[in-house]
Design a protein around this motif. Sequence first.
Motif, PDB file in Angstrom:
ATOM      1  N   VAL A 148       8.840  28.465  52.058  1.00 33.34           N
ATOM      2  CA  VAL A 148      10.107  28.899  52.644  1.00 33.34           C
ATOM      3  C   VAL A 148      10.003  30.333  53.167  1.00 33.34           C
ATOM      4  CG1 VAL A 148      12.559  29.317  52.198  1.00 33.34           C
ATOM      5  CG2 VAL A 148      11.407  27.354  51.150  1.00 33.34           C
ATOM      6  N   VAL A 149      10.542  30.541  54.359  1.00 33.84           N
ATOM      7  CA  VAL A 149      10.653  31.878  54.957  1.00 33.84           C
ATOM      8  C   VAL A 149      12.106  32.084  55.354  1.00 33.84           C
ATOM      9  CG1 VAL A 149       9.976  33.387  56.851  1.00 33.84           C
ATOM     10  CG2 VAL A 149       8.289  31.840  55.838  1.00 33.84           C
ATOM     11  N   ASP A 150      12.740  33.138  54.852  1.00 28.85           N
ATOM     12  CA  ASP A 150      14.093  33.519  55.270  1.00 28.85           C
ATOM     13  C   ASP A 150      13.982  34.694  56.229  1.00 28.85           C
ATOM     14  OD1 ASP A 150      15.238  31.560  53.743  1.00 28.85           O
ATOM     15  OD2 ASP A 150      15.684  32.870  52.039  1.00 28.85           O
ATOM     16  N   ASP A 151      14.612  34.563  57.392  1.00 29.23           N
ATOM     17  CA  ASP A 151      14.430  35.538  58.471  1.00 29.23           C
ATOM     18  C   ASP A 151      15.780  36.078  58.929  1.00 29.23           C
ATOM     19  OD1 ASP A 151      13.628  37.022  60.644  1.00 29.23           O
ATOM     20  OD2 ASP A 151      12.803  35.337  61.771  1.00 29.23           O
ATOM     21  N   ARG A 152      15.933  37.399  58.919  1.00 27.17           N
ATOM     22  CA  ARG A 152      17.130  38.064  59.439  1.00 27.17           C
ATOM     23  C   ARG A 152      16.771  39.016  60.572  1.00 27.17           C
ATOM     24  NH1 ARG A 152      21.727  37.809  56.112  1.00 27.17           N
ATOM     25  NH2 ARG A 152      21.380  36.927  54.029  1.00 27.17           N
ATOM     26  N   ARG A 159      16.743  30.065  58.057  1.00 30.22           N
ATOM     27  CA  ARG A 159      15.808  29.599  57.031  1.00 30.22           C
ATOM     28  C   ARG A 159      14.790  28.657  57.659  1.00 30.22           C
ATOM     29  NH1 ARG A 159      17.940  28.258  51.389  1.00 30.22           N
ATOM     30  NH2 ARG A 159      17.430  30.476  51.229  1.00 30.22           N
ATOM     31  N   ARG A 160      13.524  28.947  57.414  1.00 34.50           N
ATOM     32  CA  ARG A 160      12.452  28.067  57.867  1.00 34.50           C
ATOM     33  C   ARG A 160      11.778  27.481  56.629  1.00 34.50           C
ATOM     34  NH1 ARG A 160      11.816  32.447  61.537  1.00 34.50           N
ATOM     35  NH2 ARG A 160       9.941  33.216  60.484  1.00 34.50           N
ATOM     36  N   LEU A 161      11.929  26.188  56.473  1.00 33.85           N
ATOM     37  CA  LEU A 161      11.362  25.481  55.329  1.00 33.85           C
ATOM     38  C   LEU A 161      10.237  24.580  55.836  1.00 33.85           C
ATOM     39  CD1 LEU A 161      13.273  23.938  52.362  1.00 33.85           C
ATOM     40  CD2 LEU A 161      11.485  22.600  53.490  1.00 33.85           C
ATOM     41  N   TRP A 162       9.014  24.998  55.553  1.00 34.49           N
ATOM     42  CA  TRP A 162       7.834  24.211  55.912  1.00 34.49           C
ATOM     43  C   TRP A 162       7.532  23.234  54.776  1.00 34.49           C
ATOM     44  CZ3 TRP A 162       5.295  24.712  60.566  1.00 34.49           C
ATOM     45  CH2 TRP A 162       5.565  25.858  61.330  1.00 34.49           C
ATOM     46  N   TRP A 163       7.189  22.008  55.118  1.00 33.20           N
ATOM     47  CA  TRP A 163       6.871  21.034  54.078  1.00 33.20           C
ATOM     48  C   TRP A 163       5.892  19.976  54.583  1.00 33.20           C
ATOM     49  CZ3 TRP A 163       7.852  15.811  54.736  1.00 33.20           C
ATOM     50  CH2 TRP A 163       8.750  15.467  55.750  1.00 33.20           C
ATOM     51  N   ARG A 164       5.169  19.422  53.632  1.00 32.35           N
ATOM     52  CA  ARG A 164       4.314  18.265  53.884  1.00 32.35           C
ATOM     53  C   ARG A 164       4.058  17.560  52.555  1.00 32.35           C
ATOM     54  NH1 ARG A 164      -1.758  20.838  54.882  1.00 32.35           N
ATOM     55  NH2 ARG A 164      -1.841  22.038  52.945  1.00 32.35           N
ATOM     56  N   ILE A 189      22.342  23.228  52.299  1.00 35.88           N
ATOM     57  CA  ILE A 189      23.614  23.914  52.494  1.00 35.88           C
ATOM     58  C   ILE A 189      23.519  25.392  52.124  1.00 35.88           C
ATOM     59  CG2 ILE A 189      24.636  23.538  50.206  1.00 35.88           C
ATOM     60  CD1 ILE A 189      26.359  23.104  53.621  1.00 35.88           C
ATOM     61  N   ASP A 190      22.443  25.796  51.482  1.00 34.97           N
ATOM     62  CA  ASP A 190      22.294  27.165  50.977  1.00 34.97           C
ATOM     63  C   ASP A 190      22.455  28.245  52.049  1.00 34.97           C
ATOM     64  OD1 ASP A 190      21.770  28.833  48.653  1.00 34.97           O
ATOM     65  OD2 ASP A 190      19.828  29.274  49.564  1.00 34.97           O
ATOM     66  N   PRO A 191      21.952  28.081  53.280  1.00 37.56           N
ATOM     67  CA  PRO A 191      22.128  29.130  54.289  1.00 37.56           C
ATOM     68  C   PRO A 191      23.577  29.507  54.572  1.00 37.56           C
ATOM     69  CG  PRO A 191      20.379  27.671  54.976  1.00 37.56           C
ATOM     70  CD  PRO A 191      20.997  27.053  53.757  1.00 37.56           C
ATOM     71  N   ALA A 192      24.540  28.603  54.340  1.00 45.85           N
ATOM     72  CA  ALA A 192      25.948  28.960  54.543  1.00 45.85           C
ATOM     73  C   ALA A 192      26.384  30.030  53.558  1.00 45.85           C
ATOM     74  CB  ALA A 192      26.833  27.719  54.401  1.00 45.85           C
ATOM     75  N   LEU A 228      11.492  22.599  58.979  1.00 49.38           N
ATOM     76  CA  LEU A 228      12.943  22.426  59.017  1.00 49.38           C
ATOM     77  C   LEU A 228      13.554  23.810  59.198  1.00 49.38           C
ATOM     78  CD1 LEU A 228      15.533  20.770  58.730  1.00 49.38           C
ATOM     79  CD2 LEU A 228      15.391  21.141  56.257  1.00 49.38           C
ATOM     80  N   GLU A 229      14.084  24.070  60.376  1.00 50.52           N
ATOM     81  CA  GLU A 229      14.667  25.383  60.681  1.00 50.52           C
ATOM     82  C   GLU A 229      16.187  25.244  60.737  1.00 50.52           C
ATOM     83  OE1 GLU A 229      12.787  28.439  63.454  1.00 50.52           O
ATOM     84  OE2 GLU A 229      14.401  27.608  64.706  1.00 50.52           O
TER      85      GLU A 229
END
Length: 268
Positions: A148-152, A159-164, A189-192, A228-229
């Motif tokens: 996970v990368v959170d970007d401001r 939020r950028r959530l990379w997964w595999r 829903i966390d980014p809200a 997932l962005e």
Amino acid sequence: MSALLRLLDVRSAGGQDAWTGAASGPEGKRAFGGQFMAQSLAVAARTVEPAKLPTTMHLQFLRGGEAGDPVEYAVERVFDGRTASSRRVVSSQAGRVTTTATVSFALPLPGPDHGHRDSMPEDPETLPRTGPPGPAPSMPLDEIDVRVVDDRSTGEFVRRLWWRVVVDVPQEPLLHSVIAAYVCDVYMIDPALAVHGHSMVARTHRSGTTDSSIWFHRPVHADRWNLLETRSPAAARGRGVIVGSLVGADGSIAATLAQEGLIAEREQ
């Protein structure tokens, strides 16, 4: 069979359109919403000819589920046409309805094609393996690599959530879509809350998903990197909305997602 594939392997409950989904565990915990998303999609697909692929899914969470209990699913065959089909799926536990969903399927047809990124924001291989943004006891995290990368940096919270998936997955397109529906629900829903400096983990607010939607555009490859962005365009009256794109390793947008969730302040 891996824990993830066993969880998503729905079984017939004896009737033509009655199915059972495995419990995710542990007992006494609230069930993970992605379980209902994935299993509802899987049971709907069992009643549709394989050539028709999922295009749209809308699911409403009516009450929290029990992680330690199996889930019963009933499918209604709403429509079957030459190129498209529609299903309604109701889940229940202990005789109480937990979710209701509508799922649409269609044959691939020729038409305009767009939705591809020329570049990706980072190389996921260079990121630490963070896991989800908070505890996820129902998920087999040893089988899902999450970073996970959170970007401001632009002033907007992204939020950028990379997964595999890191276990062997059969090359069945539907199964990969089902896995995507499962993984993408995690803390979506966390980014809200994060927009305002809060989080679901801090438990300063009552939070949880109330509605979730996915539009599938292209095949998902769950055993390759997926991004997932997500961002939250609006929140008010104790509810927040999240919109997101699921982007494949080649930059193609595989799905568009949206969720509404409860983000109400706790009473003092």
